[in-house]
Design a protein around this motif. Structure first.
Motif: not given
Length: 196
Positions: A87-88, A90, A124-132
């Motif tokens: 995850v990221l 922010l 945010v999911d740090s995978n491809e979609w950057r899903r919150p």
């Protein structure tokens, strides 16, 4: 938002303990109305006079505290983050302005107007979609007095709140790191002010 999204958002509040199940039901209904129209005012989103009055009674109730609402959201976010594994986080601060309120009651912004600062850590999911995935940490900063006009901002601190207010960045990093300890990787993203 779709009704499915609205239901999912509102359901996230159904386990909040507010001392009375009626308050929790009112909270879920109010959140659903606000989720349907997130940019609308409370009267516009709630539509009926009864719903508007109920929403205002809810938020003015001393049992309905910011931290009490946040802890449930943080737990849901933690669970989602652990499923995502990488995850990221922010981190940012925004000024919440309320021009029709008394600053003596709510606090002062840098402008001298009524308001407070909200510092939040969004995961945010740090995978491809950057899903919150949700908010893992947040705090409000209220200034009891306006900043001095023309005063210089001290390096490494906010002018009115001093080092204590500036420390919101470190508190946000510490709280979110602790809550996300079981994730495989956590990358924090903040403004240079937050890294000082």
């Amino acid at each position: 938002l779709s009704e499915h999204s609205v239901d999912r958002i509102a359901a996230a509040f159904q386990d909040v303990e507010l001392g009375d199940p009626r308050r929790t039901r009112r909270l879920v209904r109010t959140v659903a109305m606000l989720a349907r129209q997130p940019s609308a005012s409370v009267p516009a989103a709630c539509v009926t006079d009864a719903a508007v009055q109920g929403a205002y009674r809810l938020v003015n109730n001393p049992c309905v505290e910011f931290d009490r609402l946040l802890v449930t959201q943080a737990e849901i976010t933690r669970q989602r983050a652990e499923l995502a594994r990488d995850v990221l986080v922010l981190h940012d601060t925004t000024d919440c302005s309320f021009r029709d309120l008394d600053p003596e009651e709510i606090g002062y912004l840098n402008t001298g107007k009524a308001g407070f600062r909200l510092h939040a850590a969004l995961v945010v999911d740090s995978n491809e979609w950057r899903r919150p995935l949700g908010v893992i940490a947040a705090e409000t900063v209220h200034r009891s007095r306006p900043t001095r006009r023309g005063g210089r901002k001290r390096s490494g601190s906010d002018s009115a709140g001093g080092d204590k207010e500036f420390a919101r960045w470190h508190r946000g990093l510490a709280v979110s790191s602790e809550r996300l300890a079981n994730c495989r990787s956590v990358l924090h993203v903040a403004e240079p002010e937050g890294l000082a």
